[in-house]
Design a protein around this motif. Structure first.
Motif, PDB file in Angstrom:
ATOM      1  N   VAL A  96       0.837  -1.191   0.000  1.00  0.00           N
ATOM      2  CA  VAL A  96       0.000   0.000   0.000  1.00  0.00           C
ATOM      3  C   VAL A  96       0.872   1.241   0.000  1.00  0.00           C
ATOM      4  CG1 VAL A  96      -1.848   1.236   1.168  1.00  0.00           C
ATOM      5  CG2 VAL A  96      -1.723  -1.247   1.329  1.00  0.00           C
ATOM      6  N   THR A  97       0.485   2.215  -0.780  1.00  0.00           N
ATOM      7  CA  THR A  97       1.133   3.523  -0.728  1.00  0.00           C
ATOM      8  C   THR A  97       0.055   4.564  -0.426  1.00  0.00           C
ATOM      9  OG1 THR A  97       0.785   3.970  -3.065  1.00  0.00           O
ATOM     10  CG2 THR A  97       2.821   2.840  -2.468  1.00  0.00           C
ATOM     11  N   ALA A  98       0.510   5.727  -0.040  1.00  0.00           N
ATOM     12  CA  ALA A  98      -0.447   6.809   0.184  1.00  0.00           C
ATOM     13  C   ALA A  98      -1.206   7.129  -1.104  1.00  0.00           C
ATOM     14  CB  ALA A  98       0.286   8.053   0.679  1.00  0.00           C
ATOM     15  N   GLN A  99      -0.533   6.937  -2.251  1.00  0.00           N
ATOM     16  CA  GLN A  99      -1.192   7.220  -3.521  1.00  0.00           C
ATOM     17  C   GLN A  99      -2.367   6.274  -3.751  1.00  0.00           C
ATOM     18  OE1 GLN A  99      -0.116   9.809  -5.000  1.00  0.00           O
ATOM     19  NE2 GLN A  99      -1.516   9.831  -6.727  1.00  0.00           N
ATOM     20  N   MET A 100      -2.216   5.005  -3.344  1.00  0.00           N
ATOM     21  CA  MET A 100      -3.316   4.052  -3.488  1.00  0.00           C
ATOM     22  C   MET A 100      -4.493   4.467  -2.620  1.00  0.00           C
ATOM     23  SD  MET A 100      -1.312   0.418  -3.596  1.00  0.00           S
ATOM     24  CE  MET A 100      -2.818  -0.535  -3.647  1.00  0.00           C
ATOM     25  N   VAL A 101      -4.199   4.925  -1.421  1.00  0.00           N
ATOM     26  CA  VAL A 101      -5.269   5.382  -0.533  1.00  0.00           C
ATOM     27  C   VAL A 101      -5.980   6.576  -1.160  1.00  0.00           C
ATOM     28  CG1 VAL A 101      -5.798   6.328   1.740  1.00  0.00           C
ATOM     29  CG2 VAL A 101      -4.076   4.522   1.512  1.00  0.00           C
ATOM     30  N   LEU A 102      -5.201   7.495  -1.718  1.00  0.00           N
ATOM     31  CA  LEU A 102      -5.784   8.687  -2.319  1.00  0.00           C
ATOM     32  C   LEU A 102      -6.650   8.325  -3.516  1.00  0.00           C
ATOM     33  CD1 LEU A 102      -5.975  11.761  -2.561  1.00  0.00           C
ATOM     34  CD2 LEU A 102      -3.963  11.687  -4.011  1.00  0.00           C
ATOM     35  N   VAL A 103      -6.162   7.422  -4.380  1.00  0.00           N
ATOM     36  CA  VAL A 103      -6.936   7.021  -5.564  1.00  0.00           C
ATOM     37  C   VAL A 103      -8.262   6.396  -5.143  1.00  0.00           C
ATOM     38  CG1 VAL A 103      -7.013   5.404  -7.494  1.00  0.00           C
ATOM     39  CG2 VAL A 103      -4.963   6.770  -7.103  1.00  0.00           C
ATOM     40  N   CYS A 104      -8.194   5.531  -4.145  1.00  0.00           N
ATOM     41  CA  CYS A 104      -9.424   4.906  -3.643  1.00  0.00           C
ATOM     42  C   CYS A 104     -10.402   5.962  -3.162  1.00  0.00           C
ATOM     43  CB  CYS A 104      -9.077   3.932  -2.516  1.00  0.00           C
ATOM     44  SG  CYS A 104     -10.518   3.292  -1.636  1.00  0.00           S
ATOM     45  N   CYS A 105      -9.896   6.963  -2.447  1.00  0.00           N
ATOM     46  CA  CYS A 105     -10.769   7.963  -1.837  1.00  0.00           C
ATOM     47  C   CYS A 105     -11.380   8.898  -2.874  1.00  0.00           C
ATOM     48  CB  CYS A 105     -10.001   8.767  -0.788  1.00  0.00           C
ATOM     49  SG  CYS A 105      -9.532   7.797   0.653  1.00  0.00           S
ATOM     50  N   TRP A 106     -10.542   9.446  -3.780  1.00  0.00           N
ATOM     51  CA  TRP A 106     -11.113  10.430  -4.700  1.00  0.00           C
ATOM     52  C   TRP A 106     -11.989   9.775  -5.759  1.00  0.00           C
ATOM     53  CZ3 TRP A 106     -10.860  11.068  -9.922  1.00  0.00           C
ATOM     54  CH2 TRP A 106      -9.799  10.509 -10.637  1.00  0.00           C
ATOM     55  N   ARG A 107     -11.658   8.551  -6.151  1.00  0.00           N
ATOM     56  CA  ARG A 107     -12.534   7.864  -7.099  1.00  0.00           C
ATOM     57  C   ARG A 107     -13.866   7.485  -6.445  1.00  0.00           C
ATOM     58  NH1 ARG A 107     -11.195   6.325 -12.078  1.00  0.00           N
ATOM     59  NH2 ARG A 107      -9.054   6.649 -12.778  1.00  0.00           N
ATOM     60  N   SER A 108     -13.816   7.149  -5.172  1.00  0.00           N
ATOM     61  CA  SER A 108     -15.067   6.850  -4.465  1.00  0.00           C
ATOM     62  C   SER A 108     -15.942   8.094  -4.393  1.00  0.00           C
ATOM     63  CB  SER A 108     -14.766   6.337  -3.057  1.00  0.00           C
ATOM     64  OG  SER A 108     -14.052   5.117  -3.104  1.00  0.00           O
ATOM     65  N   MET A 109     -15.311   9.235  -4.069  1.00  0.00           N
ATOM     66  CA  MET A 109     -16.064  10.487  -4.037  1.00  0.00           C
ATOM     67  C   MET A 109     -16.625  10.815  -5.422  1.00  0.00           C
ATOM     68  SD  MET A 109     -16.141  12.004  -1.020  1.00  0.00           S
ATOM     69  CE  MET A 109     -16.072  13.774  -1.126  1.00  0.00           C
ATOM     70  N   LYS A 110     -15.826  10.574  -6.452  1.00  0.00           N
ATOM     71  CA  LYS A 110     -16.275  10.837  -7.825  1.00  0.00           C
ATOM     72  C   LYS A 110     -17.516  10.008  -8.160  1.00  0.00           C
ATOM     73  CE  LYS A 110     -15.144   8.939 -12.306  1.00  0.00           C
ATOM     74  NZ  LYS A 110     -14.192   8.152 -13.087  1.00  0.00           N
ATOM     75  N   GLU A 111     -17.463   8.723  -7.881  1.00  0.00           N
ATOM     76  CA  GLU A 111     -18.578   7.843  -8.232  1.00  0.00           C
ATOM     77  C   GLU A 111     -19.824   8.159  -7.414  1.00  0.00           C
ATOM     78  OE1 GLU A 111     -18.608   6.133 -10.778  1.00  0.00           O
ATOM     79  OE2 GLU A 111     -16.491   5.986 -11.283  1.00  0.00           O
ATOM     80  N   VAL A 112     -19.636   8.512  -6.144  1.00  0.00           N
ATOM     81  CA  VAL A 112     -20.791   8.883  -5.322  1.00  0.00           C
ATOM     82  C   VAL A 112     -21.451  10.135  -5.892  1.00  0.00           C
ATOM     83  CG1 VAL A 112     -21.464   9.804  -3.064  1.00  0.00           C
ATOM     84  CG2 VAL A 112     -20.022   7.780  -3.198  1.00  0.00           C
ATOM     85  N   ALA A 113     -20.634  11.107  -6.294  1.00  0.00           N
ATOM     86  CA  ALA A 113     -21.182  12.349  -6.855  1.00  0.00           C
ATOM     87  C   ALA A 113     -21.952  12.067  -8.146  1.00  0.00           C
ATOM     88  CB  ALA A 113     -20.053  13.345  -7.118  1.00  0.00           C
ATOM     89  N   LEU A 114     -21.385  11.239  -9.021  1.00  0.00           N
ATOM     90  CA  LEU A 114     -22.065  10.925 -10.276  1.00  0.00           C
ATOM     91  C   LEU A 114     -23.341  10.123 -10.029  1.00  0.00           C
ATOM     92  CD1 LEU A 114     -19.015  10.027 -12.558  1.00  0.00           C
ATOM     93  CD2 LEU A 114     -20.329  12.133 -12.514  1.00  0.00           C
ATOM     94  N   LEU A 115     -23.305   9.232  -9.024  1.00  0.00           N
ATOM     95  CA  LEU A 115     -24.500   8.455  -8.697  1.00  0.00           C
ATOM     96  C   LEU A 115     -25.616   9.370  -8.201  1.00  0.00           C
ATOM     97  CD1 LEU A 115     -26.067   5.849  -8.145  1.00  0.00           C
ATOM     98  CD2 LEU A 115     -24.917   5.707  -5.930  1.00  0.00           C
ATOM     99  N   LEU A 116     -25.285  10.278  -7.290  1.00  0.00           N
ATOM    100  CA  LEU A 116     -26.306  11.175  -6.753  1.00  0.00           C
ATOM    101  C   LEU A 116     -26.848  12.093  -7.848  1.00  0.00           C
ATOM    102  CD1 LEU A 116     -24.707  12.141  -3.311  1.00  0.00           C
ATOM    103  CD2 LEU A 116     -26.507  10.476  -3.772  1.00  0.00           C
ATOM    104  N   GLY A 117     -25.961  12.581  -8.737  1.00  0.00           N
ATOM    105  CA  GLY A 117     -26.432  13.407  -9.846  1.00  0.00           C
ATOM    106  C   GLY A 117     -27.352  12.637 -10.771  1.00  0.00           C
ATOM    107  N   THR A 118     -27.000  11.374 -11.037  1.00  0.00           N
ATOM    108  CA  THR A 118     -27.835  10.531 -11.897  1.00  0.00           C
ATOM    109  C   THR A 118     -29.198  10.293 -11.265  1.00  0.00           C
ATOM    110  OG1 THR A 118     -25.875   9.433 -12.797  1.00  0.00           O
ATOM    111  CG2 THR A 118     -27.980   8.297 -13.058  1.00  0.00           C
ATOM    112  N   LEU A 119     -29.220  10.028  -9.955  1.00  0.00           N
ATOM    113  CA  LEU A 119     -30.493   9.796  -9.265  1.00  0.00           C
ATOM    114  C   LEU A 119     -31.394  11.027  -9.375  1.00  0.00           C
ATOM    115  CD1 LEU A 119     -29.319   7.932  -6.027  1.00  0.00           C
ATOM    116  CD2 LEU A 119     -30.579   6.970  -7.955  1.00  0.00           C
ATOM    117  N   CYS A 120     -30.813  12.198  -9.174  1.00  0.00           N
ATOM    118  CA  CYS A 120     -31.624  13.425  -9.253  1.00  0.00           C
ATOM    119  C   CYS A 120     -32.133  13.663 -10.668  1.00  0.00           C
ATOM    120  CB  CYS A 120     -30.795  14.628  -8.810  1.00  0.00           C
ATOM    121  SG  CYS A 120     -30.395  14.619  -7.067  1.00  0.00           S
ATOM    122  N   GLN A 121     -31.319  13.330 -11.645  1.00  0.00           N
ATOM    123  CA  GLN A 121     -31.667  13.618 -13.034  1.00  0.00           C
ATOM    124  C   GLN A 121     -32.687  12.637 -13.590  1.00  0.00           C
ATOM    125  OE1 GLN A 121     -28.444  13.318 -15.942  1.00  0.00           O
ATOM    126  NE2 GLN A 121     -28.963  15.362 -16.659  1.00  0.00           N
TER     127      GLN A 121
END
Length: 1354
Positions: A1044-1069
């Motif tokens: 594990v590197t800090a970069q792996m943790v960061l990728v996991c976190c920001w991609r998770s935030m990205k997908e959650v945002a797109l999911l919520l936008g899709t639900l609203c739309q």
């Protein structure tokens, strides 16, 4: 492909009230032959089209009745019901027009009774008190005046009542609009009602005969009082800035029309209107009714927009033809011009600029009408050398490069009319030696060719005086224009000008020369330069000439093709003689004569100038040269040769055997093209070929079925139709074989992309037949298990384009999964998709999403998934596909959510383990992908979906909570805790304890809280880089080791935030919202939407990682767009409330604020950008105006250096708004203030302010001068004349001049050290993009001259 059926006409069914229905039943005769029976049968139908046929029988039936039928109560009642039916129909219903047309043919002896009945019904309509029913009544009044005799008679009878109703309705609608402030949907509807009401009022005045006399003009007349009341209302509307500008402009038209109708004597009308426009009304000399109705126009301070709309009314509503208004009309025309010139220097709002340009073009039209019978003094005032024409030409030169296309079009109309005006003033004189035209021509030709307005003006000039006089000045003009055609932005203008020129030249030569020798001169002038470019020009130049100019030339002069082919063939033969080996193949940098020949033949065939393709090869080009073209080293030659084979002006032209062989030859060598543009063209051309094959096969099939030797289509083919059909089938099978062979494992991206795109076109064109339509080829028949497996393997590609093309192709094939239907294989596919959805490689989750969607839509899911449905639905073979897809989607989403819930729980305990073993973003991505493919507005299992949506939202919030500490930390990239508050540090503590590098470091053993003035050591920073850690986690009885590197943790976190945002936008739309809590048809409640909005607000304003907040912005945009269209008023107002909230937080500069002042303000600009960009563009854009005013005030210099954070935020937000293309021209009025803030901010002692100012200035330069597309720093296309720049931004003229003077004076006092004055650099960056134009007059108020002395002092 069969013949497309015409779209059936949609006609709404007419209905009547219960009382009228009972009346018809009581009067209907037993035989069913009277009018009541006819109407009864008509209203009982449920098909509007059938009702039209019954309506058309009404008058023929009445024509059989004699005059005594007038007293028949049956006919009287039916006429009454017909009037009610007409008034009940909507304005756009075809039944309304058919009924009006029929009733116009009523026998004369029925007309008095019909008018009486219609008047009674119309009176009932006018008595309505429901405000939201006013629009229907106004529409009925309008339709009565349009080609409907009974309606016009009814309106005439009730004219006083109609005027009173219009007056009352307009007042009440405006009041309701004020009450509904903030409800965009209702306000838009009310604005449209208001607009229609004003237009109908004008229609009455123009069409009702009563207004032609003077009887109604008595001051005590009710009609007169109503007219005065309406005029007073229009005057208020004109100055009411809360109304849409279309309402205001229409009110301006109505005011002038009413004045023209009401004022007496009519000879004084021009003088009255002129005094209103010039603000010089003598209140003692105008009638009392005018003062009482238009007092604000006479005595008040009239806004520029109101005067502008009055000018529009003056030009549109008064009669300018034949000089009917005399000298006073001519004076009014000149006064109107001077008012417009004054307004042009004041108005800078884009919509008003557009209005102004249209009105000025309208003025030139009116001037032409007046000049046709005008006095000599007016001719002197409007000739080409007059001051008015000079001012108009200045306006044209200033605005011919304007970014608004519509405004540029108006300048063309103005210039064309100005030429016509001058011709009228010098009528009878010789035009060509005329000094005005000579000077104008020379001035235009001196301009550089990168100025778009030059082409437009030259085109108008050619139409006015002819091309021969321009060619006499410079014969090389055609070549000069062709040289410019390498610039894509200039190509349409250049090709249009060339077309105008060569058409005019050909007409002139024909009229001058009786013999055919003129064609040689014409070819020498226009065709020879074209052939030179095609053979020797650069790539872009050739491509644009072929696409834009060559088709126009061949369409106008098809006989020139023989000349072109002859010249090019001679050139090819000469070159072939010089090259002994590989003749005429050319090089990768040269197309040569062969490329030019193919381009000419391609265009000629595509436009129908080659009647027979098979004969053409023998006469014009050999098969050997076709093959040379298909494998030419130059890609465009290959494309042109392929286009020659594929394109035809007749979609049913038979494809010959030779053509099919050449196509097969081409595909063998050209699938692996590395250029995306070439791949796209190849696929497009082949699709055209497939369409030809499909449509020509229909013709061949009919020939074969008819077995007639006398069919005219027989000429299409020289062999038996069955032979051609079999050749088609063999050819398509051969093509598919080649394409599937190209999909071997390891094939390149370009090969797969081309093959899959072409296969998709084949599946689309040769679709599965419906009914008895013949299809020569079906791709399904050539799909076996091996080829199906090859398509499935495309899902493993790392390129999403390939996955998408493979998925779309599989969806076009009917039930291809039949080869894969045993449960073991299905279970394996499904488990593979689930495993890929948790892969640490981001592209694997995309593969999983496509794979799951494929299984869902093919109904190929494992049977074990049915346990996820609580509402068991028995889906059999007869079920609709939509129901099956919905059931499958629901099962897959529930399965993914169950896995996601467990993984989120584990991530809450150990984010490190989650990042290394099961990053959660893949599951969310798959859920979003499944929802996007489903039609969520027509769900069947609503009771199943509602708890799923609720759980999905809660799961998204939990996941976001787990990863947000990393995303919102001060330095998420390296995970170095630099947060200055204990709360943020404590949130990171758990994550930091998991990541233990080999060498211990204080930053990672314990979250460090930086003191306010704590120094930061670079050695500590370098030591803080996280090394690879070998962490052992015990899960169950297994020991799992993960790197594990800090970069792996960061990728996991920001991609998770990205997908959650797109999911919520899709639900609203996509999901329908519940209008009220008790509603059962919605899946999202109002509270849930508000929670989603709060979520986006928190993460956009607090996230530090760009990937996270950029994609949160994407989801938030979807939400704001939904909210602005939502009928719920509380939801509509949310964006406005959020905007005020964040602006207040920015202004207060509270030290405890969590807003990020670094990283270009992180997500704050995105947040405000989303709120403003979703505001309805047809409204007043109030949010944008208020926000820009606040931001510009914050962005200005401040004396308090300790509180520069609001200034930095404001500069960063302004930069984002100026870069947003969705705001379009609405942002332009603020460019000058933004430039001032950027230039002044560049002199700030605070580095953050200077940095943000620099970024803002860069965005402004791009917004003003356009995107730099050339390597040259000072590209001709990225600059403008000083006149144009300072006309668009007049506030910058004194500002830049003053700043330049200040810097120049400082340089003198500082011994000439300009590096101490950073703003000088920004000033010079602006000034170097400005240049003087030959069209600039010597006496210009915005001259560049005053800048020169200060620049010389550097």
């Amino acid at each position: 492909m069969g013949v497309k059926k015409k779209k059936e006409m949609q006609v709404a069914v007419l209905t009547i009230c219960h009382q009228d229905l009972e009346t018809l039943k009581s009067f209907a005769d037993v035989e069913g032959k009277n009018l009541a029976s006819l109407l009864l049968r008509c209203v009982q139908l449920t098909d509007g089209v059938s009702q039209i046929h019954y309506v058309k029988q009404i008058v023929p039936l009445l024509e059989k009745v004699d005059e005594n039928g007038m007293c028949d109560p049956t006919i009287q009642s039916c006429l009454d019901i017909l009037a009610g039916i007409y008034l009940s129909l909507s304005l756009k219903n075809p039944l309304k027009k058919v009924l009006a047309s029929s009733l116009n043919s009523l026998p004369e002896f029925f007309l008095p009774e019909a008018v009486h009945r219609f008047t009674s019904r119309l009176q009932e309509e006018l008595n309505t008190t429901d405000l939201y029913s006013y629009r229907k009544v106004i529409d009925n009044i309008s339709s009565c005046m349009e080609n409907f005799n009974l309606g016009r008679a009814g309106v005439n009878n009730l004219l006083k009542n109609v005027l009173h109703f219009l007056q009352k309705s307009l007042i009440e609608i405006v009041e309701e609009n004020r009450k509904c402030a903030g409800n965009h949907i209702i306000q838009t509807q009310l604005m449209n009602d208001l607009l229609v009401g004003i237009r109908v009022s004008m229609m009455l005045v123009q069409k009702v005969q009563d207004f032609q006399g003077n009887l109604w003009k008595a001051s005590n007349s009710p009609m007169w009082q109503n007219m005065c009341g309406l005029l007073s209302i229009f005057t208020k509307f004109l100055s009411d800035d809360d109304l849409l500008q279309t309402v205001q402009s229409t009110s301006g038209l109505a005011i002038i029309l009413f004045i023209k109708t009401m004022f007496h004597p009519s000879e004084k009308i021009p003088h009255l209107i002129s005094s209103v426009l010039l603000h010089s009304v003598d209140c003692t000399s105008v009638p009392e009714w005018f003062m009482s109705s238009c007092r604000s126009l006479c005595c008040g301070n009239v806004s520029g927009s109101a005067v502008l709309f009055l000018c529009q009314g003056t030009l549109a509503m008064l009669d300018w033809q034949n000089g009917s208004m005399g000298r006073s009309g001519e004076a009014l025309l000149l006064d109107t011009a001077h008012v417009l010139f004054t307004l042009s220097s004041q108005i800078k709002e884009p919509t008003l600029e557009m209005f102004l340009s249209r009105i000025m073009a309208s003025w030139t039209n009116s001037a032409i009408q007046v000049l046709e019978s005008s006095s000599p003094s007016l001719r002197d005032s409007l000739n080409g050398n007059s001051s008015i024409v000079g001012r108009l030409l200045e306006y044209v030169y200033t605005h011919w490069e304007h970014p608004l296309d519509a405004l540029r079009h108006q300048t063309k109309i103005m210039f064309k009319n100005l030429l016509q005006m001058h011709r009228l003033t010098v009528e009878g004189a010789v035009l060509v030696p005329d000094p005005f035209f000579v000077k104008l021509t020379e001035s235009l030709l001196r301009l550089e060719w990168h100025i778009k307005g030059k082409y437009m003006c030259l085109g108008c000039l050619v139409e006015c005086i002819g091309i021969e006089h321009i060619l006499a000045i410079d014969k090389t003009i055609p070549s000069q224009i062709l040289e410019v055609m390498g610039d894509q932005s200039l190509v349409p203008y250049a090709s249009d000008l060339l077309e105008t020129m060569f058409k005019n030249h050909k007409s002139h030569l024909k009229s001058q020369t009786a013999e055919s020798s003129w064609i040689d001169q014409w070819h020498e002038t226009w065709v020879s330069p074209l052939l030179f470019i095609l053979c020797e020009g650069n790539l872009d130049q050739k491509s644009y000439v072929i696409d834009y100019y060559l088709p126009k030339l061949l369409s106008y002069s098809p006989e020139s093709l023989q000349y072109m082919v002859k010249i090019l063939q001679t050139s090819i033969d000469a070159k072939t003689g010089q090259e002994q080996s590989f003749p005429s193949l050319g090089s990768c940098n040269s197309r040569g004569a062969l490329g030019a020949l193919m381009a000419c033949l391609r265009i000629a065939r595509a436009h129908g100038h080659l009647q027979s393709a098979t004969d053409t090869w023998e006469n014009l080009v050999s098969g050997a040269r076709i093959k040379q073209g298909l494998i030419h080293q130059h890609c465009q030659v290959r494309i042109d040769t392929l286009g020659l084979l594929c394109e035809s002006n007749r979609s049913t032209e038979i494809v010959s055997m030779e053509e099919m062989q050449w196509i097969q030859f081409f595909i063998t060598y050209n699938l692996n093209s590395q250029s995306p543009g070439v791949r796209q063209q190849i696929c497009s051309l082949l699709k055209k070929l497939f369409c030809r094959i499909q449509e020509s096969s229909q013709v061949l099939y009919k020939l074969e079925q008819n077995k007639s030797k006398h069919e005219p289509e027989k000429e299409l083919t020289k062999q038996h139709p069955s032979v051609s059909l079999q050749q088609y089938k063999n050819f398509m099978s051969s093509i598919c074989n080649s394409l599937f062979e190209a999909l071997f494992p390891g094939s390149s991206y370009s090969t797969r992309f081309s093959a899959l795109t072409i296969l998709g076109s084949i599946a689309e064109v040769f679709h599965v037949p419906e009914g008895r339509i013949y299809t020569v080829y079906q791709l399904n028949h050539d799909i076996d298990v091996g080829r199906f497996q090859a398509l499935m393997e495309c899902f493993t590609s790392t390129f999403e384009d390939v996955k998408m093309l493979a998925f779309d192709l599989l969806m076009k094939l009917s039930k291809t999964a039949v080869h894969f239907q045993d449960s073991e294989k299905l279970q394996g596919l499904f488990q593979a998709a689930l495993a890929l959805s948790t892969s640490t490689k981001p592209y694997d989750c995309v593969t999983a999403s496509y794979l799951l969607n494929f299984l869902i839509w093919q109904d190929a899911l494992p049977s074990s998934l049915s346990a996820y449905l609580t509402q068991q639905v028995a889906c059999g073979d007869g079920d609709r596909p939509a129901t099956v897809v919905e059931r499958n989607t629901l099962m897959v989403i529930k399965c993914l959510m169950e896995n996601l819930e467990e993984e989120v729980y584990q991530a809450e305990n150990s984010l490190l383990q989650a990042a290394a073993s099961f990053p959660m973003y893949g599951r969310v991505h798959c859920i979003t992908g499944a929802l996007q493919k489903l039609s969520l507005n027509s769900l069947q299992l609503v009771s199943e979906w509602r708890p799923v949506v609720e759980k999905l939202l809660l799961m998204s919030y939990r996941l976001s909570t787990v990863v947000s500490p990393v995303i919102q930390s001060s330095s998420p990239e390296g995970l170095i805790p630099m947060d200055t508050d204990s709360e943020s540090a404590s949130r990171l503590q758990m994550i930091l304890n998991e990541i233990q590098p080999r060498d211990t470091n204080d930053y990672f053993n314990q979250a460090k809280i930086l003191k306010e003035h704590d120094s930061f050591d670079m050695k500590d920073l370098n030591a803080s880089v996280v090394n690879i850690d070998i962490s052992t986690e015990i899960k169950g009885k297994e020991v799992k080791t993960c790197d594990v590197t800090a970069q792996m943790v960061l990728v996991c976190c920001w991609r998770s935030m990205k997908e959650v945002a797109l999911l919520l936008g899709t639900l609203c739309q996509l999901l329908p919202m519940q209008p009220v809590p008790e509603s059962s048809d919605g899946l999202l409640t109002v509270e849930q939407v508000k929670e989603i909005g709060d979520y986006f607000k928190q993460h956009l304003l607090q996230s530090r990682h760009r990937g996270a907040f950029e994609l949160a912005y994407t989801g938030f945009v979807k939400l704001t767009e939904v909210l602005n269209r939502c009928p719920n008023v509380s939801l509509q107002k949310l964006p406005e409330q959020w905007l005020w909230s964040v602006l207040e937080e920015i202004k207060c500069s509270d030290p405890s604020s969590k807003l990020c002042a670094t990283r270009r303000s992180a997500g704050i600009p995105f947040y405000i950008q989303a709120l403003l960009a979703s505001e309805p563009k047809k409204g007043k854009m109030d949010l944008l105006k208020i926000t820009m005013k606040e931001l510009i005030s914050l962005a200005g210099p401040t004396d308090d250096l300790q509180s520069t954070v609001p200034q930095v935020h404001a500069l960063n937000i302004l930069r984002a708004l100026f870069r947003d293309t969705r705001l379009g021209e609405n942002i332009i009025p603020y460019v000058a203030d933004g430039a001032k803030a950027a230039i002044l901010g560049f002199t700030s002692p605070v580095w953050a302010v200077r940095n943000s100012s620099t970024l803002l200035f860069s965005a402004l330069i791009t917004r003003i001068f356009g995107v730099k597309r050339a390597k040259d720093e000072l590209s001709k296309t990225n600059r403008m004349t000083g006149r144009e720049f300072f006309s668009r931004f007049p506030e910058l003229y004194p500002f830049l001049l003053k700043q330049l003077e200040t810097v120049a004076n400082a340089v003198d006092s500082d011994m000439g050290e300009p590096n101490r004055h950073p703003s000088m650099f920004l000033l010079l960056l602006v000034l170097e993009r400005l240049y003087p134009s030959p069209m600039d007059g010597t006496s210009s108020a915005l001259s560049m001259g005053p800048f020169v002395p200060f620049i010389m002092r550097y």
